[in-house]
Design an enzyme around this catalytic site. Sequence first.
Site, short mmCIF file in Angstrom:
data_model
loop_
_atom_site.label_atom_id
_atom_site.label_comp_id
_atom_site.label_asym_id
_atom_site.label_seq_id
_atom_site.Cartn_x
_atom_site.Cartn_y
_atom_site.Cartn_z
N ASP A 39 -35.50 2.22 -1.89
CA ASP A 39 -36.63 3.13 -1.75
C ASP A 39 -37.47 3.05 -3.03
O ASP A 39 -37.43 2.04 -3.73
CB ASP A 39 -36.15 4.55 -1.46
N HIS A 60 -39.61 0.29 -3.02
CA HIS A 60 -40.90 0.67 -2.46
C HIS A 60 -41.97 0.88 -3.51
O HIS A 60 -43.04 1.39 -3.22
CB HIS A 60 -40.75 1.93 -1.61
#
Length: 416
Positions: A240, A263
């Site tokens: 993430d 991310h």
Amino acid sequence: MLMKQLILLLSLVTSAIAAFPYDEFNVFDYGATGFGEIDDSQAFLSAWRDACSTITQSARMIIPKGSFLLNPLLFSGPCEPQNIHFMVLGTIIAPDSPKSWKGRDSSQWIAFKDVIGLHVYGSGLIDGQGMHWWDQSCRYHPKQSKVFITHMTKCSSCFQEGCTKLAPTIFKFISCKESTLSNIYLVNSPQTHVLILNSKGFNVDNVMIQAPENSPNTDGIHIHSSHFVKITNSIIGTGDDCISVGDYTSDIEIANIECGPGHGISIGSLGKNKEVVVVENIHIHDSKLKGTTNGARIKTWQGGKGNIRHVTFENLVFDTVDNPIIIDQNYCDVRGTCKEEKNGVKISDVVYKNLQGTSSSKIAIDLNCSKAVPCTGITMENINLVGLQQGRPVTASCTNAQGREIGVNPGSCFNK
């Protein structure tokens, strides 16, 4: 007179000895085994109790070389020492089964609360053993009613009812002031690795955080309701955001970060459920993002209120990043399914300066701002983003965004 001075001197020495009896508290002295198979939680709590309550200027709790199995723990303050050190030289491991959290707060594993002058560091390893949590994550298994856990060692037919939305964070720092996390290695958290919550004056330096690229919701560091936070000189690669900035935050500096996979470095998502957002004075600079899905990202939900302002992304290098520069004021769980709202979080005074690298998608600059509340005061200066393959140019897309640009490739964005 001399006798009185001698008595006074002895009194001061005696007081000093009483005030500073010992400043080191080794968990082995409190019964920890260090074998990694027996729960050492009580030894850690006892060592913390004494370190936190001793009358001394500086206390140090030592986790020596060895392997220490810990169930969920809360180390509470306030503490008597002006500085309390939590030195990790060995390996701390979490239970390998989510069942160990039954009846407990499933959002946390190791938490520090209400501590001033806390310093967590060491050459050791913190292993969250998140694999079994990932196997039952709602992000990857939303329709799951039962999961058969096949790789558990202590039972042959263990089941977990339903998928899991909430999983433990390795380190939570709650209401900690003038504190640090440094020189330490964290791996495989069930969810976020480090959460800084309701804290002020918190520095993170020289940490390494790693989890598989496909591990769900394993943010490296998340900051929420905190101020004057600095994160520097760290390597983060997870499933993430490498670093995410949450709501009610201000005066945040993020620098010299190697991010990827993951991310990217994100502000948000913010404004969900029509919440009021207060985020300002964020400076992200001198960092490299490699193989991430996003680079410099701001994301907000429609319907929110408040402000994100005074944000600077500066001196960043992107290497094979899907969305190097992105603002999404229409963030949604499932892209395109959220209806248009009349309100939105105001995004203003955002600077992108000295950014370069390669975009693995066609749109290298994507400012998808709200029709109701446009982005304003956007500055782009000295930006050079190119495609991965020669002859395949990238483009810029700016919707409902107002600003100025100098020396931007691809461009022009605001003049379209």
